[in-house]
Structure formats: structure tokens, C-alpha cells
Design a protein around this motif. Structure first.
Motif, PDB file in Angstrom:
ATOM      1  N   TYR A   1     -90.834   6.985  -2.233  1.00 32.49           N
ATOM      2  CA  TYR A   1     -90.815   8.306  -2.847  1.00 32.49           C
ATOM      3  C   TYR A   1     -89.433   8.915  -2.634  1.00 32.49           C
ATOM      4  O   TYR A   1     -88.809   8.706  -1.596  1.00 32.49           O
ATOM      5  CB  TYR A   1     -91.877   9.219  -2.221  1.00 32.49           C
ATOM      6  CG  TYR A   1     -93.279   8.754  -2.511  1.00 32.49           C
ATOM      7  CD1 TYR A   1     -93.944   9.180  -3.654  1.00 32.49           C
ATOM      8  CD2 TYR A   1     -93.930   7.875  -1.655  1.00 32.49           C
ATOM      9  CE1 TYR A   1     -95.233   8.740  -3.934  1.00 32.49           C
ATOM     10  CE2 TYR A   1     -95.212   7.438  -1.926  1.00 32.49           C
ATOM     11  CZ  TYR A   1     -95.850   7.870  -3.067  1.00 32.49           C
ATOM     12  OH  TYR A   1     -97.126   7.439  -3.345  1.00 32.49           O
ATOM     13  N   GLN A   2     -88.988   9.675  -3.612  1.00 35.27           N
ATOM     14  CA  GLN A   2     -87.693  10.339  -3.502  1.00 35.27           C
ATOM     15  C   GLN A   2     -87.892  11.704  -2.844  1.00 35.27           C
ATOM     16  O   GLN A   2     -88.729  12.480  -3.272  1.00 35.27           O
ATOM     17  CB  GLN A   2     -87.067  10.493  -4.897  1.00 35.27           C
ATOM     18  CG  GLN A   2     -85.632  10.900  -4.874  1.00 35.27           C
ATOM     19  CD  GLN A   2     -84.742   9.873  -4.187  1.00 35.27           C
ATOM     20  OE1 GLN A   2     -84.955   8.693  -4.249  1.00 35.27           O
ATOM     21  NE2 GLN A   2     -83.716  10.364  -3.506  1.00 35.27           N
ATOM     22  N   SER A   3     -87.110  11.979  -1.815  1.00 36.53           N
ATOM     23  CA  SER A   3     -87.169  13.276  -1.133  1.00 36.53           C
ATOM     24  C   SER A   3     -85.786  13.918  -1.208  1.00 36.53           C
ATOM     25  O   SER A   3     -84.834  13.309  -1.673  1.00 36.53           O
ATOM     26  CB  SER A   3     -87.573  13.075   0.334  1.00 36.53           C
ATOM     27  OG  SER A   3     -86.487  12.541   1.073  1.00 36.53           O
ATOM     28  N   ALA A   4     -85.688  15.133  -0.724  1.00 42.42           N
ATOM     29  CA  ALA A   4     -84.396  15.823  -0.692  1.00 42.42           C
ATOM     30  C   ALA A   4     -83.396  15.084   0.198  1.00 42.42           C
ATOM     31  O   ALA A   4     -82.194  15.179  -0.003  1.00 42.42           O
ATOM     32  CB  ALA A   4     -84.580  17.255  -0.198  1.00 42.42           C
ATOM     33  N   ALA A   5     -83.905  14.304   1.166  1.00 37.64           N
ATOM     34  CA  ALA A   5     -83.040  13.550   2.073  1.00 37.64           C
ATOM     35  C   ALA A   5     -82.807  12.117   1.586  1.00 37.64           C
ATOM     36  O   ALA A   5     -82.136  11.348   2.250  1.00 37.64           O
ATOM     37  CB  ALA A   5     -83.656  13.521   3.461  1.00 37.64           C
ATOM     38  N   GLY A   6     -83.373  11.776   0.442  1.00 38.71           N
ATOM     39  CA  GLY A   6     -83.237  10.419  -0.077  1.00 38.71           C
ATOM     40  C   GLY A   6     -84.581   9.707  -0.082  1.00 38.71           C
ATOM     41  O   GLY A   6     -85.622  10.311   0.166  1.00 38.71           O
TER      42      GLY A   6
ATOM     43  N   VAL B   1     -87.877   7.657   0.813  1.00 45.31           N
ATOM     44  CA  VAL B   1     -88.729   7.401   1.984  1.00 45.31           C
ATOM     45  C   VAL B   1     -89.826   6.431   1.557  1.00 45.31           C
ATOM     46  O   VAL B   1     -90.348   6.521   0.448  1.00 45.31           O
ATOM     47  CB  VAL B   1     -89.338   8.696   2.580  1.00 45.31           C
ATOM     48  CG1 VAL B   1     -88.272   9.572   3.189  1.00 45.31           C
ATOM     49  CG2 VAL B   1     -90.123   9.472   1.556  1.00 45.31           C
ATOM     50  N   ARG B   2     -90.160   5.501   2.418  1.00 49.52           N
ATOM     51  CA  ARG B   2     -91.140   4.457   2.104  1.00 49.52           C
ATOM     52  C   ARG B   2     -92.359   4.657   2.990  1.00 49.52           C
ATOM     53  O   ARG B   2     -92.231   4.726   4.215  1.00 49.52           O
ATOM     54  CB  ARG B   2     -90.507   3.096   2.343  1.00 49.52           C
ATOM     55  CG  ARG B   2     -91.322   1.936   1.869  1.00 49.52           C
ATOM     56  CD  ARG B   2     -90.432   0.684   1.816  1.00 49.52           C
ATOM     57  NE  ARG B   2     -91.189  -0.512   1.598  1.00 49.52           N
ATOM     58  CZ  ARG B   2     -91.608  -0.932   0.407  1.00 49.52           C
ATOM     59  NH1 ARG B   2     -91.322  -0.229  -0.669  1.00 49.52           N
ATOM     60  NH2 ARG B   2     -92.298  -2.049   0.291  1.00 49.52           N
ATOM     61  N   VAL B   3     -93.532   4.741   2.353  1.00 47.45           N
ATOM     62  CA  VAL B   3     -94.772   4.970   3.101  1.00 47.45           C
ATOM     63  C   VAL B   3     -95.898   4.096   2.558  1.00 47.45           C
ATOM     64  O   VAL B   3     -95.899   3.703   1.391  1.00 47.45           O
ATOM     65  CB  VAL B   3     -95.198   6.452   3.065  1.00 47.45           C
ATOM     66  CG1 VAL B   3     -94.201   7.333   3.771  1.00 47.45           C
ATOM     67  CG2 VAL B   3     -95.408   6.927   1.655  1.00 47.45           C
ATOM     68  N   LEU B   4     -96.871   3.835   3.406  1.00 50.35           N
ATOM     69  CA  LEU B   4     -98.072   3.105   3.022  1.00 50.35           C
ATOM     70  C   LEU B   4     -99.052   4.104   2.419  1.00 50.35           C
ATOM     71  O   LEU B   4     -99.406   5.089   3.064  1.00 50.35           O
ATOM     72  CB  LEU B   4     -98.672   2.420   4.252  1.00 50.35           C
ATOM     73  CG  LEU B   4     -99.875   1.524   4.041  1.00 50.35           C
ATOM     74  CD1 LEU B   4     -99.515   0.359   3.118  1.00 50.35           C
ATOM     75  CD2 LEU B   4    -100.373   0.987   5.374  1.00 50.35           C
ATOM     76  N   ARG B   5     -99.456   3.866   1.170  1.00 47.57           N
ATOM     77  CA  ARG B   5    -100.316   4.817   0.460  1.00 47.57           C
ATOM     78  C   ARG B   5    -101.498   4.099  -0.177  1.00 47.57           C
ATOM     79  O   ARG B   5    -101.456   2.908  -0.430  1.00 47.57           O
ATOM     80  CB  ARG B   5     -99.532   5.540  -0.645  1.00 47.57           C
ATOM     81  CG  ARG B   5     -98.334   6.341  -0.181  1.00 47.57           C
ATOM     82  CD  ARG B   5     -98.660   7.450   0.795  1.00 47.57           C
ATOM     83  NE  ARG B   5     -99.677   8.350   0.354  1.00 47.57           N
ATOM     84  CZ  ARG B   5     -99.489   9.526  -0.246  1.00 47.57           C
ATOM     85  NH1 ARG B   5     -98.259   9.932  -0.468  1.00 47.57           N
ATOM     86  NH2 ARG B   5    -100.489  10.280  -0.602  1.00 47.57           N
TER      87      ARG B   5
END
Length: 112
Positions: free
Chosen positions: A88-93, A95-99
Motif C-alpha cells: 500500500y502507498q502511504s505518505a512515507a512511501g 508499506v507491505r502488509v499481510l491482508r
């Protein structure tokens, strides 16, 4: 669907990303190498903060995931169809998560 989660940690609780950031900053400050170019030093510190921010955001996003065989939303049953990592794209760049991904129990794969 609105998702609201209460904060589960007190601000003073230990956070692995912040602990790692603190350790790296301590090592950086204790190095015997004099700062040759402040811009390089500044960029290294900035990178450490961004890395910690991404890790914290990934941890918080992961907490929002529901990992159950099935869920019900507004009277409609959804079954877990997939559980995998997603970026997912965040303001900090990125991020990779298990969903988890859910599919309406009334829709077959053939009708998609």
C-alpha cells in the motif's frame, strides 16, 4: 464500511521500529567519523526516520485486518478468499502488509 479501532498501546510503550531507530541513531552519534558533509548526515537521519515511519504504519495497518474464515457485513456473509501480502502507498512511501480478501458467499467464481 467504517472501521474504527481504539488505540491499544500507550504512547510510552515500546515500539520495535522506534527502538531500532533509537539504536541506529545512537550508533550514528557515537561513530568516531567526523561529519564531512552535513547533507549526507542529514539524509541518513531522514532515511532512518522514514524507515521507522513505514514500519509503524505497516504495524498499524496490519492491526486493521480481519483474519477470519467468514465475516458478516450488513447481513451479508463473506468468506475469506485470499490471505496474502499487499503493498500500500502511504505518505512515507510503500508499506507491505499481510491482508485478507473476502468474497460474497452468494457469488460463485464462475459468475465473476
Amino acid at each position: 464500511m467504517e472501521v474504527c479501532q481504539p488505540l491499544t498501546k500507550v504512547a510510552n510503550d515500546s515500539c520495535p521500529a522506534i527502538d531500532q531507530l533509537q539504536q541506529k541513531l545512537t550508533l550514528l552519534r557515537q561513530s568516531n567519523n567526523p561529519i564531512q558533509h552535513f547533507e549526507d548526515h542529514e539524509n541518513e537521519i531522514h532515511s532512518l526516520f522514514i524507515q521507522a515511519e513505514r514500519e509503524i504504519l505497516a504495524e498499524e495497518l496490519q492491526k486493521l485486518d480481519i483474519n477470519k474464515a467468514s465475516i458478516e457485513v450488513n447481513g451479508v456473509v463473506y468468506h475469506q478468499a485470499l490471505r496474502s501480502y499487499q503493498t500500500y502507498q502511504s505518505a512515507a512511501g510503500p508499506v507491505r502488509v499481510l491482508r485478507s480478501l473476502y468474497r460474497n458467499a452468494g457469488i460463485s467464481a464462475l459468475s465473476l
